[in-house]
Motif scaffolding. Structure first.
Motif, PDB file in Angstrom:
ATOM      1  N   ALA A 182     -17.498 -11.983  19.349  1.00 28.38           N
ATOM      2  CA  ALA A 182     -18.084 -10.342  19.266  1.00 28.38           C
ATOM      3  C   ALA A 182     -17.285  -9.812  21.013  1.00 28.38           C
ATOM      4  O   ALA A 182     -16.266  -9.747  21.095  1.00 28.38           O
ATOM      5  CB  ALA A 182     -19.045 -10.210  18.792  1.00 28.38           C
ATOM      6  N   GLY A 183     -18.366 -10.210  21.043  1.00 29.52           N
ATOM      7  CA  GLY A 183     -18.204 -10.008  22.895  1.00 29.52           C
ATOM      8  C   GLY A 183     -18.839 -10.496  23.647  1.00 29.52           C
ATOM      9  O   GLY A 183     -20.143 -11.017  23.298  1.00 29.52           O
ATOM     10  N   PHE A 184     -19.948  -9.145  24.824  1.00 32.81           N
ATOM     11  CA  PHE A 184     -20.137  -9.575  25.846  1.00 32.81           C
ATOM     12  C   PHE A 184     -20.709  -8.224  25.913  1.00 32.81           C
ATOM     13  O   PHE A 184     -20.388  -7.189  26.528  1.00 32.81           O
ATOM     14  CB  PHE A 184     -19.615  -9.895  27.165  1.00 32.81           C
ATOM     15  N   THR A 185     -22.910  -8.057  26.967  1.00 36.03           N
ATOM     16  CA  THR A 185     -23.311  -6.897  27.282  1.00 36.03           C
ATOM     17  C   THR A 185     -23.854  -7.395  27.993  1.00 36.03           C
ATOM     18  O   THR A 185     -24.161  -8.724  28.154  1.00 36.03           O
ATOM     19  CB  THR A 185     -23.849  -6.942  26.048  1.00 36.03           C
ATOM     20  N   VAL A 186     -24.264  -6.121  29.062  1.00 39.06           N
ATOM     21  CA  VAL A 186     -25.164  -6.697  29.766  1.00 39.06           C
ATOM     22  C   VAL A 186     -26.867  -6.749  29.022  1.00 39.06           C
ATOM     23  O   VAL A 186     -27.616  -6.396  28.610  1.00 39.06           O
ATOM     24  CB  VAL A 186     -25.614  -5.238  30.577  1.00 39.06           C
ATOM     25  N   ALA A 187     -27.315  -7.736  29.926  1.00 39.13           N
ATOM     26  CA  ALA A 187     -28.977  -7.872  29.787  1.00 39.13           C
ATOM     27  C   ALA A 187     -29.936  -7.791  30.907  1.00 39.13           C
ATOM     28  O   ALA A 187     -29.549  -8.271  31.989  1.00 39.13           O
ATOM     29  CB  ALA A 187     -28.495  -9.516  28.516  1.00 39.13           C
ATOM     30  N   HIS A 188     -31.176  -8.092  29.860  1.00 42.13           N
ATOM     31  CA  HIS A 188     -32.210  -7.245  31.501  1.00 42.13           C
ATOM     32  C   HIS A 188     -32.941  -8.519  31.039  1.00 42.13           C
ATOM     33  O   HIS A 188     -34.155  -8.214  29.998  1.00 42.13           O
ATOM     34  CB  HIS A 188     -32.568  -6.025  32.360  1.00 42.13           C
ATOM     35  N   ASP A 189     -33.069 -10.114  31.456  1.00 43.27           N
ATOM     36  CA  ASP A 189     -34.532 -11.065  31.283  1.00 43.27           C
ATOM     37  C   ASP A 189     -35.278 -10.427  31.786  1.00 43.27           C
ATOM     38  O   ASP A 189     -35.715 -11.294  32.952  1.00 43.27           O
ATOM     39  CB  ASP A 189     -33.906 -12.249  30.971  1.00 43.27           C
ATOM     40  N   VAL A 190     -35.918  -9.647  31.962  1.00 42.63           N
ATOM     41  CA  VAL A 190     -37.797  -9.081  32.548  1.00 42.63           C
ATOM     42  C   VAL A 190     -38.417 -10.667  32.535  1.00 42.63           C
ATOM     43  O   VAL A 190     -38.372 -10.906  30.824  1.00 42.63           O
ATOM     44  CB  VAL A 190     -38.130  -8.440  31.527  1.00 42.63           C
ATOM     45  N   SER A 191     -39.056 -11.346  33.059  1.00 42.26           N
ATOM     46  CA  SER A 191     -40.298 -12.052  32.716  1.00 42.26           C
ATOM     47  C   SER A 191     -41.487 -11.897  34.169  1.00 42.26           C
ATOM     48  O   SER A 191     -41.740 -11.914  34.624  1.00 42.26           O
ATOM     49  CB  SER A 191     -39.843 -13.484  33.764  1.00 42.26           C
ATOM     50  N   ALA A 192     -42.085 -13.120  32.852  1.00 45.97           N
ATOM     51  CA  ALA A 192     -43.840 -12.023  33.636  1.00 45.97           C
ATOM     52  C   ALA A 192     -44.043 -13.835  33.660  1.00 45.97           C
ATOM     53  O   ALA A 192     -43.843 -14.766  33.379  1.00 45.97           O
ATOM     54  CB  ALA A 192     -45.201 -11.978  32.719  1.00 45.97           C
TER      55      ALA A 192
END
Length: 313
Positions: A182-192
């Motif tokens: 469908a499309g694209f977006t921005v992600a923040h893959d927060v990681s512990a």
């Protein structure tokens, strides 16, 4: 003659690789407003602009992105008509942006998928995609807070390009993969990092999937609105300082290859999210390591897609 033939072949391959010519920017959003009951679907009027209420334009449209995507071309054609019309725009200050997709069937993640990120860790570039996941309950909006869990002392940042699936598929060929996007977006893959790298048998899941560990947004930018998703500048800033700066052309496995690989194992459904990996500059590999603390502000930005801003609490 040989040189000109090679140039022609290269041009044909590039045309085949990304056949979409950018149209007028379609930026689909989920939002709330004080005068509206529950979440609504909208169009962001340009990167950083106000919101056109799609449900007001056509009350028969669904109010969630997953349902919108499930209906395919029928709902997309309504959105295109709305984009072409001169419709009222709700000021950005009067709406609350939700993640463009909430409650997807799955969130698929890809590890070590940037050449420069592999160099940073002094590890070889993977020969096959490294797949893990986050639970959908980790998804929050583009301007929501990231909550530091009491169980972790090593919470880190990762800016990523996210792919949103638009059409169901299994055993999808790489050459057909973009028809399912469908499309694209921005992600923040927060990681512990403590839970990712040392706890839970070194399985990555728990370190990646605490509540609020997957901010997405601000919009689902349709694939035909982007010149080339694999040639976009990508940044992360912490408290205004640039900590990650790269380009999606550094991705080891591009969108088509990832969809082909993942769909061998699982059926992909409309609304599914694929996080495609992060560039270098994460906190854990700094000397000494740096982790997020209460009061920090993280900005994740990708050219043409926008910026998401998350306060750490």
């Amino acid at each position: 003659m040989l040189v000109s033939c090679r140039r022609l072949l290269t041009a044909l391959l590039q045309a085949q690789k990304w056949p979409f010519q950018p149209s007028r920017n379609m930026r689909l959003v989920q939002f709330q407003a004080p005068h509206l009951m529950g979440p609504h679907l909208g169009l962001e009027s340009g990167n950083g602009g106000g919101v056109i209420n799609l449900n007001a334009f056509d009350p028969t449209l669904p109010k969630t992105m997953v349902e919108f995507l499930e209906q395919g071309e029928a709902t997309l054609s309504v959105a295109r008509r709305a984009l072409a019309a001169q419709l009222p725009v709700l000021p950005r200050s009067e709406v609350t942006f939700l993640a463009p997709v909430t409650r997807p069937d799955k969130v698929v993640c890809v590890g070590m998928n940037y050449v420069d990120h592999c160099k940073e860790q002094n590890v070889p570039v993977p020969k096959e995609p490294i797949i893990f996941s986050k639970f959908a309950s980790s998804i929050v909006g583009p301007y929501d807070e990231v909550i530091l869990p009491p169980l972790s002392q090593e919470v880190d940042w990762e800016v990523e390009l996210a792919v949103i699936i638009g059409r169901k598929g299994k055993h999808i060929k790489a050459t057909d993969a973009m028809a399912h996007v469908a499309g694209f977006t921005v992600a923040h893959d927060v990681s512990a990092r403590d839970w990712q790298m040392r706890r839970n048998g070194k399985q990555w899941l728990l370190g990646k999937t605490f509540d609020t560990f997957c901010p997405l947004g601000p919009a689902l930018v349709t694939k035909d609105s982007i010149a080339d998703p694999h040639n976009l500048k990508i940044y992360c800033r912490v408290n205004g300082e640039v900590v990650q700066s790269s380009n999606t052309n550094q991705m080891v496995f591009k969108t088509e290859e990832l969809i082909a690989w993942v769909s061998q194992f699982v059926t992909l459904y409309p609304g599914d999210v694929i996080l495609t990996g992060t560039p270098p500059g994460v906190g854990v590999f700094r000397k000494p390591p740096v982790f997020l603390k209460k009061g920090d502000e993280v900005q994740c930005e990708i050219e043409e897609l926008g910026v998401i801003i998350n306060k750490v609490v």
